[in-house]
Design a protein around this motif. Structure first.
Motif, PDB file in Angstrom:
ATOM      1  N   TYR A 189      31.894  13.224  48.547  1.00  0.00           N
ATOM      2  CA  TYR A 189      32.927  14.024  47.874  1.00  0.00           C
ATOM      3  C   TYR A 189      33.299  15.281  48.683  1.00  0.00           C
ATOM      4  CZ  TYR A 189      31.972  11.058  43.856  1.00  0.00           C
ATOM      5  OH  TYR A 189      31.817   9.972  43.022  1.00  0.00           O
TER       6      TYR A 189
ATOM      7  N   PRO B  78      40.014  23.024  41.148  1.00  0.00           N
ATOM      8  CA  PRO B  78      39.527  22.182  42.251  1.00  0.00           C
ATOM      9  C   PRO B  78      39.347  22.935  43.570  1.00  0.00           C
ATOM     10  CG  PRO B  78      41.328  21.110  41.072  1.00  0.00           C
ATOM     11  CD  PRO B  78      41.276  22.516  40.578  1.00  0.00           C
TER      12      PRO B  78
ATOM     13  N   PHE C 146      30.357  21.821  37.364  1.00  0.00           N
ATOM     14  CA  PHE C 146      31.263  20.670  37.312  1.00  0.00           C
ATOM     15  C   PHE C 146      32.522  20.988  36.519  1.00  0.00           C
ATOM     16  CE2 PHE C 146      32.666  16.776  35.144  1.00  0.00           C
ATOM     17  CZ  PHE C 146      32.996  16.014  36.252  1.00  0.00           C
ATOM     18  N   LEU C 147      32.328  21.670  35.357  1.00  0.00           N
ATOM     19  CA  LEU C 147      33.501  22.051  34.555  1.00  0.00           C
ATOM     20  C   LEU C 147      34.381  23.051  35.304  1.00  0.00           C
ATOM     21  CD1 LEU C 147      31.798  22.390  31.049  1.00  0.00           C
ATOM     22  CD2 LEU C 147      33.174  20.488  31.921  1.00  0.00           C
ATOM     23  N   ARG C 148      33.732  23.954  36.069  1.00  0.00           N
ATOM     24  CA  ARG C 148      34.505  24.915  36.852  1.00  0.00           C
ATOM     25  C   ARG C 148      35.329  24.192  37.916  1.00  0.00           C
ATOM     26  NH1 ARG C 148      33.846  29.993  39.430  1.00  0.00           N
ATOM     27  NH2 ARG C 148      35.808  30.347  40.554  1.00  0.00           N
ATOM     28  N   ARG C 149      34.744  23.199  38.550  1.00  0.00           N
ATOM     29  CA  ARG C 149      35.474  22.455  39.571  1.00  0.00           C
ATOM     30  C   ARG C 149      36.614  21.637  38.973  1.00  0.00           C
ATOM     31  NH1 ARG C 149      35.639  22.279  44.958  1.00  0.00           N
ATOM     32  NH2 ARG C 149      35.496  20.004  44.939  1.00  0.00           N
ATOM     33  N   ARG C 150      36.425  21.132  37.770  1.00  0.00           N
ATOM     34  CA  ARG C 150      37.518  20.381  37.140  1.00  0.00           C
ATOM     35  C   ARG C 150      38.675  21.297  36.785  1.00  0.00           C
ATOM     36  NH1 ARG C 150      35.989  16.328  32.433  1.00  0.00           N
ATOM     37  NH2 ARG C 150      38.254  16.066  32.672  1.00  0.00           N
ATOM     38  N   LYS C 151      38.336  22.516  36.386  1.00  0.00           N
ATOM     39  CA  LYS C 151      39.391  23.465  36.022  1.00  0.00           C
ATOM     40  C   LYS C 151      40.068  24.037  37.264  1.00  0.00           C
ATOM     41  CE  LYS C 151      40.168  27.687  33.340  1.00  0.00           C
ATOM     42  NZ  LYS C 151      39.519  28.745  32.522  1.00  0.00           N
TER      43      LYS C 151
END
Length: 877
Positions: free
Chosen positions: A807, A758, A751-756
């Motif tokens: 999503y 996209p 999730f953090l990787r996707r926020r950083k």
């Protein structure tokens, strides 16, 4: 209200109508021109060179002539008035032939000798005279039919004479005389009536038997029969060269080939079975005479027949000359006598024989050499493949000699000459490779020799188009001869560099085989055999490295062949060393060092260097397996040791980065890792350990950007698989207790990787974490008789699937959907089986057929739906 189209649409419509009008106008003009040509009266024939009416008029069938319309069928010409008559007369002739045969076989005995003679004489004379009358009237087909009848009647006359007038004479002798008389009769008849096609071929067929049957009737020995066959073949050859009519010449060619082959077989059999050199002289004279006859015929024959005649002559000379010394030596050494005779045929390059005949003789020489080498193949195969039996009993102990290690049952004491044959040929090929320019100068007269009548160019002028003849060379064709390695000639021939490379390659292969065979024949000690084969591998590698570093295209055959033979020799040597532990370590250690050194020395040679490096990696992997066996470890316990070489290949690949050698070495290391996994399969805990170690190696390779797309996914899969195997080995019934602590942090990291980022793929972010729990739980749910786990797993999979759809995350949608479908199938499987058992047996096939019909009827729509689904999944991350 009238609709007025837009200007662009109206313009396009007008253009189409104009094009259709032009096409129709061209069709009508073509038809008009043809009609005019058909109605025009034929012009009177003018004197040669003067035809004013044809000036400017195109000739029929040429560009500009009136074209015939499509579908035009020319009127049929009336059939010849005599065609029906010819058919009737032909059938009548055939019926008369059948009647004559029936009369002779059935009604002959009811008539006296006078009546018989009168009937046969009258019918035969009539059948012989009728074709002459028919030919004058143009009835050729009927004449041929009656000629066939006359041929049958003459055969029946001969049979009748023997049955009535000379019943006590010998059948073979009478047949020989009758065949000779009939052959002479039909030759004269065919020459007198030259328009008939049957008499002369029939005479040639009859001429095949007089000498052969005469020799048999006289009780002559086999040698005399051979001479009779050869004399008949010579007569056939003369007819084939100077005879009249294509049919007679073709028949003589076929008959001569059969008779010559039979004569050669008789001479060869007598020569091979002779009790001594004196007994082989008489068959040798027969074979030499056959060779002289073949050369005489080939001298005037066309290209293909000339080469065939030269080849036959060469083989006959080898059989004749080699048969005399072969009869004086032991059986194992006879092949050497024929080999030397075959090699002596190479002297034909300095003779004045025509080029095609000389080429045929050289082909015979090559055939003899090839046949001698084929005789050495069983021994070489036994030496190379015999050590395979050591795989079933590794390190059983050092055998006493080379033969016992090979384990072959061949009679080696009778194969004493087997190594000499490849050694002799290898020496000659090596000498040719070393002194190729001198050999090319010796062969120059044969190469530059012209065939009779071939010196004229296309226009008939001698020497045009050939630099050797003094003419100008064709554009792009060098004047240098092909044997000197220059530019290709007008006719494509192998270059001198290619031939020299082939000679060098053959010398390398045959020399290696000769040394192996010598070791087996001499039965050298086991240590000497292993050491000698290892030294041979080193020499071949040196030759391959030298050629690879030189990079000369003309000599590429030698290093490539040396490399292939070195690999084969390395495999054979490695198998041979498996009899002893010390020999195994020494041989594989030496081979690994040799191939590694070759890889270092062959700098700049892409493919050879990669092959050397791969071979060194394989050798290191085998050594690591030997280490585990020496330590007394079980195969699954030795599996981690085998992973040492794959670990070194990962480090080696990181060192080389994008070097072309890196990828083959790493792939070879990966194969070594697969071997380690296969060794650990019997023990689940060790298998989990090996899988985890392989995952570590894959993760180490994934650090490099060029390996990350493949190695990253492979590392994740290996870690997950190692976890499953470990859980299964520990008999864990609730894998979620172990997988969820891994899944939750993995999903948080994703999730953090996707926020950083996209744009990062959902498979990279969420795939490993979801698979770590979903897949083990699914495997346990399929064997769980309770309903709680399948229900919870289905709910979790449904939630994941909905989140993926919401999503637009591909990993969540596909993983969740697949787990949900399989979980639902597990729950519905008992009911499906129950319903399927209650349904009639014809209903499932009917439903399947109906489904196929529906899908086929809406195929285009289903295809569009599948494409839209594919596009939708492709747009997901």
């Amino acid at each position: 209200m009238e609709h007025v189209p837009p200007p662009a649409e109206e313009l396009a419509r007008l253009d189409r109508e104009l094009a259709e009008l032009d096409a129709r106008r061209a069709q009508l003009l073509t038809r008009r021109a043809w009609l005019l040509a058909a109605l025009r009266p034929p012009a009177p024939t003018a004197a040669p060179g003067w035809n004013p009416s044809a000036w400017g008029a195109p000739a029929a069938g040429r560009p500009g002539a009136p074209a015939r319309p499509w579908g035009y069928v020319p009127p049929k010409q009336p059939s010849a008035p005599r065609s029906a008559q010819n058919v009737l007369l032909t059938l009548g002739g055939l019926l008369l032939t059948v009647a004559a045969i029936a009369f002779t076989l059935v009604s002959w005995g009811s008539m006296g000798i006078g009546g018989r003679s009168a009937v046969l004489a009258a019918v035969t004379v009539g059948a012989l005279a009728a074709p002459a009358v028919l030919l004058r009237r143009g009835l050729t087909a009927t004449a041929e039919a009656l000629a066939a009848l006359a041929l049958v009647l003459t055969l029946l006359d001969a049979y009748a004479v023997h049955a009535v007038a000379a019943p006590d004479t010998d059948g073979l002798g009478f047949t020989a005389v009758a065949a000779a008389v009939l052959a002479a009769l039909w030759t004269a008849y065919g020459l007198a009536l030259g328009k008939l096609h049957l008499p002369l071929p029939a005479a040639v067929v009859l001429a095949q038997w007089p000498l052969l049957f005469g020799a048999w009737a006289a009780g002559a020995p086999a040698l005399v029969v051979g001479w009779a066959l050869l004399a008949t073949a010579v007569l056939d050859g003369a007819v084939a060269l100077w005879g009249k009519g294509t049919g007679a010449r073709v028949t003589a060619c076929v008959g001569g080939s059969v008779m010559a082959f039979s004569a050669l077989m008789v001479g060869l059999t007598l020569s091979v079975t002779a009790s001594g050199p004196l007994g082989a002289l008489a068959p040798g004279v027969l074979l030499l005479t056959a060779a002289a006859a073949a050369l005489a015929g080939a001298w005037r024959a066309p290209r293909g027949f000339a080469r065939a005649g030269g080849a036959v002559a060469g083989l006959a000379v080898v059989a004749a000359v080699g048969g005399v010394p072969a009869a004086a030596v032991p059986e194992g050494w006879r092949v050497l006598a024929y080999l030397l005779a075959g090699l002596a045929l190479a002297a034909v390059v300095r003779t004045r024989l025509p080029r095609n005949v000389a080429i045929g003789v050289l082909v015979a020489s090559a055939a003899v050499v090839a046949g001698a080498l084929v005789g050495a193949l069983p021994g070489l195969a036994a030496v190379l493949l015999g050590p395979v039996t050591l795989l079933s009993d590794v390190w059983a102990g050092s055998p006493e000699g080379f033969r016992s290690a090979v384990g072959s049952t061949l009679p080696w004491s009778e194969l004493a000459a087997t190594p000499v044959v490849p050694a002799l040929v290898a020496g000659l090929l090596g000498a040719a490779y070393r002194w190729w320019p001198s050999l090319a100068r010796i062969a120059a007269p044969l190469i530059a020799r012209e065939e009779p009548g071939s010196g004229a160019g296309p226009s008939g002028a001698p020497g045009t188009g050939t630099p050797e003849a003094g003419g100008a060379a064709a554009p792009g064709v060098s004047g240098a001869p092909w044997y000197a390695g220059g530019a290709p000639a007008a006719r494509r021939r192998p270059s001198g560099a290619a031939l020299r490379g082939a000679a060098g390659a053959g010398a390398a292969v045959l020399g290696w085989g000769a040394l192996l065979l010598a070791g087996a024949v001499l039965d050298v000690p086991y240590a000497v055999a292993v050491t000698g084969e290892t030294v041979l591998v080193a020499g071949l590698l040196a030759l391959a490295v030298r050629g690879a570093r030189s990079g000369r295209d003309g000599s590429a055959a030698v290093p490539v062949t040396a490399l292939v033979v070195a690999l084969a020799a390395a495999v054979s040597t490695g198998l041979l060393s498996l009899a002893s532990e010390g020999a195994s370590y020494a041989v594989f250690g030496t081979l690994t060092a040799l191939f590694a050194g070759a890889a270092v020395r062959a700098a700049g040679a892409g493919v050879p260097r990669a092959v050397f490096a791969v071979a060194a990696t394989v050798g290191g992997t085998v050594l690591s397996g030997f280490a585990g066996r020496s330590l007394g470890l079980a195969p699954h316990e030795a599996a981690p040791l085998v992973l040492l070489v794959p670990a070194l290949t990962v480090l080696f690949g990181a060192r080389l980065r994008r070097n072309p050698v890196a990828l083959p070495v790493e792939l070879t290391g990966a194969l070594g890792a697969l071997v380690a996994v296969a060794l650990a399969v019997p023990d689940a805990p060790f298998l989990a350990l090996v899988l985890a170690l392989c995952g570590v190696l894959a993760a180490g390779a994934a650090v490099r950007p060029e390996r990350r797309p493949v190695a990253g996914y492979l590392a994740a899969a290996l870690f997950v698989l190692a976890t499953w195997v470990r859980l299964a080995a520990s008999e864990v019934s609730f894998p979620e207790a172990y997988t969820l602590p891994v899944t939750v942090p993995a999903l948080v990291v994703g999730f953090l990787r996707r926020r950083k980022d996209p744009e990062a793929s959902s498979w990279t972010a969420y795939g490993p974490g979801l698979a770590a729990t979903l897949l083990p739980s699914l495997a346990v749910a399929w064997t769980d008789p309770d309903w709680q786990r399948p229900l919870l797993l289905g709910v979790a999979a449904l939630v994941i699937t909905l989140l993926g759809a919401r999503y637009r995350l591909q990993a969540l949608l596909l993983l969740g959907g697949a787990v949900l479908a399989l979980d639902g199938l597990h729950e519905l499987a008992p009911y499906v089986v129950q319903v399927a058992g209650a349904l009639p047996r014809w209903l499932p096939p009917a439903l399947a057929g109906l489904l196929l019909l529906v899908v086929g009827a809406t195929y285009e729509q289903r295809l569009r739906d599948a494409r839209r689904l594919k596009d939708a999944l492709g747009r997901m991350r």
